[in-house]
Design a protein around this motif. Structure first.
Motif, PDB file in Angstrom:
ATOM      1  N   TYR B 250      10.997 -26.030 -58.077  1.00  0.00           N
ATOM      2  CA  TYR B 250      10.074 -25.511 -57.065  1.00  0.00           C
ATOM      3  C   TYR B 250      10.855 -25.080 -55.846  1.00  0.00           C
ATOM      4  N   GLY B 252       9.937 -24.254 -51.919  1.00  0.00           N
ATOM      5  CA  GLY B 252       8.916 -24.198 -50.870  1.00  0.00           C
ATOM      6  C   GLY B 252       9.509 -23.534 -49.642  1.00  0.00           C
ATOM      7  N   THR B 253       8.793 -22.591 -49.101  1.00  0.00           N
ATOM      8  CA  THR B 253       9.272 -21.927 -47.879  1.00  0.00           C
ATOM      9  C   THR B 253       8.262 -22.189 -46.782  1.00  0.00           C
ATOM     10  N   MET B 261       3.099 -23.463 -46.076  1.00  0.00           N
ATOM     11  CA  MET B 261       4.261 -23.331 -46.957  1.00  0.00           C
ATOM     12  C   MET B 261       3.885 -22.429 -48.128  1.00  0.00           C
ATOM     13  N   LYS B 262       4.854 -21.635 -48.531  1.00  0.00           N
ATOM     14  CA  LYS B 262       4.688 -20.872 -49.773  1.00  0.00           C
ATOM     15  C   LYS B 262       5.420 -21.643 -50.861  1.00  0.00           C
ATOM     16  N   LEU B 263       4.742 -21.893 -51.970  1.00  0.00           N
ATOM     17  CA  LEU B 263       5.342 -22.674 -53.053  1.00  0.00           C
ATOM     18  C   LEU B 263       5.506 -21.800 -54.287  1.00  0.00           C
ATOM     19  N   SER B 389       0.783 -19.030 -51.800  1.00  0.00           N
ATOM     20  CA  SER B 389       1.177 -18.879 -50.381  1.00  0.00           C
ATOM     21  C   SER B 389       0.232 -19.647 -49.473  1.00  0.00           C
ATOM     22  N   MET B 432      12.325 -30.069 -56.169  1.00  0.00           N
ATOM     23  CA  MET B 432      11.747 -29.173 -55.174  1.00  0.00           C
ATOM     24  C   MET B 432      12.749 -28.997 -54.043  1.00  0.00           C
ATOM     25  N   ILE B 434      13.127 -27.233 -50.210  1.00  0.00           N
ATOM     26  CA  ILE B 434      12.295 -26.716 -49.123  1.00  0.00           C
ATOM     27  C   ILE B 434      13.174 -25.939 -48.155  1.00  0.00           C
TER      28      ILE B 434
END
Lengths: 193, 575
Positions: B250, B252-253, B261-263, B389, B432, B434
């Motif tokens: 994943y 995340g941004t 967060m966009k995942l 998103s 994940m 980030i």
């Protein structure tokens, strides 16, 4: 009752797929043995094996009634092997004492030595390589005549049909091949008959 | 006596290559000449070495199969008829054509039973004849077909059990009568006992009789199929294999303000099964599946169903072999040497039909990867899974010396539910990472990474992103004393209070406000806490208090409190 080779080739022409497979089953080992001995290379022999049977398949309609299948098969195989050997421009194979050298197939088909002594097995392997090397040193047609006669038991007439020459020529090829081998083969110490 | 025989004469004599006259002369000479007889004997011994090459060749099965395939794909060439014959034949053909023309172009009457004999469909009479013929033994290459290439394949990968169900669709070329269809699994982790072949068309006309594993031919099995049709038949082949696995990743941004967060999720499929899978539809199973056996171990067995059973190993009078086996409750799988798996349990298992059991399942979920992918052996492929998103998130800092030492830790939390734009499927465990978007130009800063466990629907997710360097927590013990002593009958101290005054300085050097949760422990359940400055707290549990602090960007705060712990007989005074 088992079908004859000639019946099988005729059935194959009629479209019976089983017939061809049966012919491969019957002559596969024999043919491969011939090609390995004449070419000295397992890899090359397998290629020629396929090519031979494929030519048998494609030329099946030209097989004359009344002829014998086995010499016809060996004729095709001999032509292919002679062409193949000439193309590869083989020189007599010198096989090292260790390893398989250029004849991996010859080694893999040789039954393992039953001698309990490791030296006996190694010696036998070395002799086989020398014998194969001696046969490979023969000219192609002499080699073919020798292998067909000695290892496959074809009569001079059958060999003549396979090699498309006269029976007298077959005798000459055999004689010259064996005389050459008499010089190339090592003496078997302590093993005289 | 004549001169000795030359070597050529000796050779020709030994191999009977001379004329009758020569043979007679040589025979006579040898009878009189011991030297030549010795030379001939030596020559015979020398030529005996030719027998060293007189061994039976083994024709490799793949060579034969390849040859037969080529023969089947190439029709027998038509006979070439020479011109004089052709003239007569052509004339005859023309006459026949003229006479037969009215009948040749009629629409076929499909109800006519005679037309059932059209190419592709055998008549009932032909079927009876074909069935009466015995098929060739499975170890011969006769009637053998090798499976053609796949038309379609679907993989269902059960990660938890290293198990993949493969379903393939192929078009087999059958002939009316007996067919042997070969399947090889050499160098793969396919479980041969799970192989299944089912025709998708002409189901009532094709009978898959048996799956045989001929010994000494290596890792291959052969289906014996009786077909009433000849031609192309679509079939489905299913089997279990091992060596395929998948892993979720994943990314995340976070937005610059760390509110959303966009995942993006990916799945990496790794193929170590030994088999290439082209254009495969991939499905992933998340969850626990209970299995009796490990597929990889099954695939590596020498004998798919164990060694042939020796019925005489447990002979008891008056009972047949099946009865003896039922009574014993297991098969005797070996008569000499160790059992195939070198343990009795393994030998026993091999005789039973395998089932995938679903007892004890927590839950499992099926993900289908869109489209098709080619995943060759020893390759790994990353496939997109989902992309969502603007997921609302909470960015939280925590400080707890007992768990993480003297550093604040960073956490991001959200939930797998509709409020967070998720909640349609469980989220498989995976790694994940980030990132945080720094500006509108989409420059990213790496914030941290964490392994997440499987997250069911409606479950919260909290990601531990590691130590936070931009939020600092510095607790300092300002005062310590003991007080309120109680004495026992002997005059010893039996109870007392320990009073500590703490000042905790918290700093936020970030450019955004942060929420900080500070947990303080007392090692005992008897305590009271008196806030003195910004010390608003909540009782977290019996031995801990928790402070929640909001910090503006670039700000600093001090929390001061007095904590009293009660010891011995003073414990009764704890509130």
């Amino acid at each position: 009752m088992q079908k004859t080779d000639e019946d099988l080739i005729a059935a194959h022409v009629q479209g019976d797929q089983k017939a061809f497979a049966e012919l491969v089953n019957r002559y596969g080992k024999l043919l491969l043995g011939y090609l390995v001995r004449i070419s000295g290379s397992r890899e090359q022999a397998e290629d020629m094996f396929q090519e031979t049977f494929l030519r048998v398949h494609s030329k099946a309609t030209t097989f004359r009634e009344g002829s014998k299948f086995k010499p016809w098969l060996f004729r095709i195989a001999t032509n292919i092997s002679i062409d193949g050997i000439r193309k590869s421009k083989r020189r007599p194979v010198t096989v090292p004492l260790e390893g398989h050298g250029d004849n991996p197939g010859a080694e893999s088909d040789i039954l393992p030595s039953r001698s309990p002594l490791p030296d006996d097995g190694a010696m036998a392997s070395e002799r086989k390589q020398i014998v194969q090397g001696a046969i490979n040193a023969l000219p192609t047609r002499q080699r073919a005549a020798l292998v067909l006669s000695y290892y496959h038991g074809l009569t001079h007439k059958e060999i003549a049909e396979a090699m498309q020459c006269a029976p007298g020529t077959v005798k000459t090829h055999l004689s010259r091949a064996l005389v050459a081998l008499a010089k190339l083969l090592p003496d078997m110490e302590g093993e005289t008959a | 006596m004549k001169d000795h025989l030359s070597q050529e004469d000796l050779v020709n004599c030994q191999f009977e290559l001379g004329s009758d006259e020569q043979a007679s002369a040589w025979k006579q000479h040898l009878a009189e000449c011991e030297s030549c007889r010795t030379a001939l004997a030596k020559l015979k011994a020398k030529f005996s070495s030719l027998d060293l090459l007189n061994v039976e060749m083994v024709v490799p099965q793949n060579l034969v199969n390849d040859l037969l395939n080529k023969v089947q794909s190439a029709p027998v060439s038509t006979r070439i008829i020479t011109w004089p014959r052709m003239l007569g034949l052509t004339a005859a053909a023309a006459v026949i054509l003229i006479l037969a023309a009215p009948h040749l172009f009629k629409d076929p009457d499909l109800s006519d039973p005679q037309l059932a004999a059209k190419p592709g469909m055998a008549t009932s009479k032909e079927i009876a004849v074909l069935k009466a013929e015995e098929p060739f033994p499975p170890a011969s290459a006769i009637e053998l077909n090798v499976l053609p290439t796949r038309d379609d394949v679907q993989l269902t990968i059960y990660n938890s059990a290293d198990l993949t169900l493969v379903r393939e669709k192929r078009n087999l070329t059958m002939k009316a009568g007996w067919n042997w269809m070969q399947f090889m699994w050499v160098n793969t982790l396919i479980d041969p006992t799970s192989l299944r072949l089912e025709p998708m068309k002409y189901k009532d006309k094709i009978d898959v009789q048996a799956l045989v594993f001929p010994p000494r031919l290596g890792e291959l099995g052969r289906w014996l199929i009786f077909s009433e049709v000849s031609g192309q038949v679509p079939v489905e082949i299913t089997y279990l294999t091992s060596g395929l696995s998948w892993r979720a990743f994943y990314m995340g941004t976070m937005s610059p303000d760390e509110k959303t967060m966009k995942l993006e999720a990916y799945v990496r499929v790794i193929n170590k099964s030994g088999e290439d899978y082209e254009e495969a539809q991939t499905r992933l199973i998340v969850g626990e599946v209970h299995l009796l056996d490990e597929v990889a171990r099954l695939a590596r067995r020498k004998y798919p169903y164990g060694r042939p059973i020796d019925p005489y190993a447990t002979r008891e009078s008056g009972k047949d072999d099946d009865e003896r086996r039922r009574e014993k409750g297991k098969y005797v799988l070996w008569s000499d040497g160790p059992p195939p798996d070198e343990d009795e349990e393994g030998g026993e298992l091999m005789t039973h039909k395998k089932d995938i059991k679903k007892e004890g399942l927590s839950e499992y979920f099926l993900y289908t990867i869109e489209g098709k992918e080619t995943i060759p052996h020893r390759w790994a492929k990353r496939l997109p899974s989902f992309d969502v998103s603007d997921i609302p998130i909470e960015s939280l800092y925590k400080y707890d010396e007992e768990r993480w030492g003297r550093s604040a830790m960073r956490f991001v939390s959200f939930a797998n539910d509709k409020d967070h734009k998720l909640g349609e499927t469980p989220i498989p465990n995976g790694r994940m990472r980030i990132y945080r978007r720094l500006d509108e130009e989409k420059h990213l800063a790496y914030v941290g990474g964490a392994e997440i466990k499987y997250v069911p629907i409606e479950e919260d997710i909290e990601l531990d992103l590691g130590r936070a360097r931009q939020v600092v927590v510095e607790p300092k013990l300002m005062n310590y004393k003991t007080d309120n002593y109680l004495y026992n009958g002997r005059g010893d101290v039996a109870g007392w209070d320990e009073i500590r005054e703490w000042r905790i300085t918290v700093k936020n050097t970030r450019k955004i406000p942060v929420t900080l949760e500070i947990t303080r422990g007392f090692n005992r359940p008897h305590w009271t806490l008196e806030p003195m400055q910004d010390g608003g707290y909540e009782k977290h549990d019996a031995t801990h208090a928790r402070f929640n602090v909001e910090l503006e960007p670039g700000s600093k705060k001090e929390i001061i409190y007095r904590a009293t712990t009660y010891h011995g007989t003073r414990e009764q005074f704890a509130k």
